[in-house]
Scaffold this motif. Sequence first.
Motif, mmCIF file in Angstrom:
data_model
loop_
_atom_site.group_PDB
_atom_site.id
_atom_site.type_symbol
_atom_site.label_atom_id
_atom_site.label_comp_id
_atom_site.label_asym_id
_atom_site.label_seq_id
_atom_site.Cartn_x
_atom_site.Cartn_y
_atom_site.Cartn_z
ATOM 1 N N LYS A 107 -0.812 -26.186 9.627
ATOM 2 C CA LYS A 107 -0.426 -25.594 8.169
ATOM 3 C C LYS A 107 -0.619 -24.451 7.646
ATOM 4 O O LYS A 107 -0.514 -23.836 7.380
ATOM 5 C CB LYS A 107 0.468 -27.097 7.278
ATOM 6 C CG LYS A 107 1.079 -28.052 7.932
ATOM 7 C CD LYS A 107 1.636 -28.272 6.647
ATOM 8 C CE LYS A 107 3.087 -29.951 7.079
ATOM 9 N NZ LYS A 107 2.988 -30.798 6.151
ATOM 10 N N GLU A 108 -2.535 -24.519 7.624
ATOM 11 C CA GLU A 108 -2.907 -24.095 6.914
ATOM 12 C C GLU A 108 -3.613 -22.963 7.398
ATOM 13 O O GLU A 108 -3.476 -21.253 7.692
ATOM 14 C CB GLU A 108 -3.999 -24.156 6.564
ATOM 15 C CG GLU A 108 -4.054 -25.753 5.672
ATOM 16 C CD GLU A 108 -3.614 -25.062 4.418
ATOM 17 O OE1 GLU A 108 -3.830 -23.667 3.885
ATOM 18 O OE2 GLU A 108 -2.290 -25.844 3.994
ATOM 19 N N THR A 109 -3.362 -22.457 8.818
ATOM 20 C CA THR A 109 -3.064 -22.111 9.938
ATOM 21 C C THR A 109 -2.395 -21.211 10.042
ATOM 22 O O THR A 109 -1.814 -19.808 10.185
ATOM 23 C CB THR A 109 -3.758 -22.641 11.191
ATOM 24 O OG1 THR A 109 -4.758 -23.088 11.325
ATOM 25 C CG2 THR A 109 -3.746 -21.398 12.293
ATOM 26 N N VAL A 110 -1.067 -21.768 10.073
ATOM 27 C CA VAL A 110 0.675 -21.744 10.115
ATOM 28 C C VAL A 110 0.145 -20.422 8.570
ATOM 29 O O VAL A 110 0.811 -18.825 8.455
ATOM 30 C CB VAL A 110 1.083 -21.769 10.214
ATOM 31 C CG1 VAL A 110 2.783 -20.879 9.742
ATOM 32 C CG2 VAL A 110 1.422 -22.280 11.895
ATOM 33 N N ASP A 115 1.069 -34.010 8.474
ATOM 34 C CA ASP A 115 -0.046 -33.698 8.451
ATOM 35 C C ASP A 115 -1.334 -34.950 9.315
ATOM 36 O O ASP A 115 -1.781 -33.792 9.463
ATOM 37 C CB ASP A 115 -0.629 -34.362 6.792
ATOM 38 C CG ASP A 115 -0.554 -33.196 6.352
ATOM 39 O OD1 ASP A 115 0.692 -32.090 6.082
ATOM 40 O OD2 ASP A 115 -0.066 -33.582 4.688
ATOM 41 N N GLY A 116 -0.911 -36.229 9.253
ATOM 42 C CA GLY A 116 -1.221 -36.636 10.708
ATOM 43 C C GLY A 116 -1.106 -36.183 12.151
ATOM 44 O O GLY A 116 -2.163 -36.781 12.936
ATOM 45 N N ASP A 117 -0.079 -35.652 12.317
ATOM 46 C CA ASP A 117 0.316 -35.032 13.216
ATOM 47 C C ASP A 117 -0.776 -34.700 14.021
ATOM 48 O O ASP A 117 -1.810 -33.753 13.576
ATOM 49 C CB ASP A 117 1.571 -33.975 13.716
ATOM 50 C CG ASP A 117 2.564 -35.134 13.523
ATOM 51 O OD1 ASP A 117 2.761 -36.282 12.950
ATOM 52 O OD2 ASP A 117 3.480 -34.238 13.337
ATOM 53 N N MET A 161 -5.796 -29.406 17.190
ATOM 54 C CA MET A 161 -5.560 -29.478 15.568
ATOM 55 C C MET A 161 -4.448 -30.794 14.831
ATOM 56 O O MET A 161 -3.754 -30.893 15.448
ATOM 57 C CB MET A 161 -4.993 -28.241 14.475
ATOM 58 C CG MET A 161 -5.416 -27.135 15.010
ATOM 59 S SD MET A 161 -4.361 -25.758 14.391
ATOM 60 C CE MET A 161 -5.514 -24.510 14.923
ATOM 61 N N THR A 162 -4.530 -31.387 14.000
ATOM 62 C CA THR A 162 -3.842 -31.391 13.286
ATOM 63 C C THR A 162 -2.950 -31.202 12.470
ATOM 64 O O THR A 162 -3.024 -30.236 12.161
ATOM 65 C CB THR A 162 -4.646 -32.956 11.545
ATOM 66 O OG1 THR A 162 -5.157 -32.248 10.967
ATOM 67 C CG2 THR A 162 -6.580 -33.028 12.032
#
Length: 620
Positions: free
Chosen positions: A510-513, A563-565, A504-505
């Motif tokens: 973040k959205e998954t968490v 976000d780009g990680d 994931m990026t």
Amino acid sequence: MKTKTLRRLFSMLAALVMGLSLLTGCSGKDAERTQKLEDAQTIQVYLWSTSLYENYAPYVQAQLPDVNIEFIVGNNDLDFYKFLQQNGGLPDIITCCRFSLHDAAPLKDSLMNLAMTNEAGAVYNTYLNSFKNEDGSVNWLPVCADAHGFVVNRSLFEQYDIPLPTDYASFAAACQAFEKIGIRGFTADYAYDYTCMETLQGLSAAELTTTAGRKWRTAYSDPANTARVGLDDTVWPGAFERMEQFIQDTHLTADDLALNYDDVTGMFRNGEVAMYFGSSAGVKMFQDEGIDTTFLPFFSQNDEQWIMTTPYFQVALNRDLEQDTARREKAMKVLNVMLSEQAQNRIVSEGQDVLSYSQNVPLRLTEYLKDVRSVVEENHMYIRIASNDFFAVSKDVVSKMIAGELTAAQAYQAFNAKLLAEEEPADNETVLTSGKAYSNVFHANGGSAAFSVMANTLRGVYGTDVLLATANSFTGSVLQADYNQKMAASMIMPNGLMSRQRTMTGAELKETVRAFVEGCEGGFVPFNHGSLPVVSGIAVEVKEANGSYTLTDITRNGQPLGDGDTVTVTCLATEKQMEALLASDSGTSAGEDAWVKNTWRDYVSGGAALAEPENYMTLR
């Protein structure tokens, strides 16, 4: 002058260091005091299935907003609780479905005597007798029943003008009539131990509930009885004779021993069998499919009618609660809600009837059980003897009777001999040793230490940067103990926990968490502190407001997640929850879903080591 100035500077620096040390020490002690307070205020409830965790636990917690309840999905196995007892980890409240007083005997001295409580007083004596110890004490109470009997295709009876059975003679006659026209009158999924066991007992429920039957059952279940107890020679010989007659009347053969649930329900659906042994849920299932279906009881040969019942679970309380009046009062409040009518309505499947053993829960039968109302009103709901021995021996002996290998007399002798035989020693080879104990109690500043140990260990096993897990993934505290293969495997929630790996990026993570923390449509929504997810490889900050939770921050290696990680992620959840929590477009798939219990079993078989816990969550 310079020397004096330097001395002053050193003195000021020393004072500053000392002050910081004192502040740090005070802060550490404050945190420790806070955690001890959280421990004392938490009532731990171990549930035997994840369905109870999702549907039943949120209701119980909602009724007691001032009580912090930690719900854990444990194991449906009394050996699991014996292991917890032996290693100082027995929870406050225990539930178990696959239960017998015989197998629960080693736990007796660690459990509260509930005999004089209002909760025990509400249970009909007919049923409470099945839970009384020889000394009159009561440690376990049953909740509502799952009714087992005969699921009947009424339309087939009408089509061939065969009367519905009203007693054993008409049941046998119906089986004969159907056989003549090429339709099986009756069969069941005799591939399973519980079907063999429940048929044997259900046919003799009337006799097993007589004074002689209760006397034998009490002796068999007596915790004080150190010698193994076999069958008596008053009630049980007749039980095998009735089983033998039933096999003859229903034309059961060795071929039936291969039938599983899907085989039998498929035959019923296709009109190939008129009756099968099953639960009342089958009536609703087939009525929904348009098949006119009803439910009938066991017909005893003395003309009594009985329903075989399995309590959805039995519940017990830890005796240690008696050492703290405040905690005992909280636990009794929890127990009272757990046994309430509204809570029991959340245990049964949709459309099923609540058949409660308690006088406090009114009888309300749906159309699915209307034909057995009189049986229920007469309290003819037999609670099965379900010890591990009875499961195993029933499968062996009843199967041989069906295959024609044993007569009734031979079956009685074989069953009795197996009950009296000494148990073979269990495989106690240690596969995992934990040198420290870690509590599963959730702490606002850190999360659950035990769950962190498990999550960190599994992240290493899966080899990903991050691991996310629903809170019901792990079965409680990590004990300071030697774990054998069975107990090590039991550290993972047993009800279908799956793993899914993605790349994931940071934005996708973040959205998954967020979905794990805040809940999502069609998925699990955390309902108290203990139901918040477990994370490894990242740390999260969560804000609580009015019973809901909001993700406010994520860090990785002490730095804000960008976000780009790019990160590799393992998610743990049940199959149903996984689909809701992890949208198909969240990252790139890294393989197929897999059973977590298999991965964990393989890991501990190879000589496992546990990771250290970390503070993974701050709740504000």
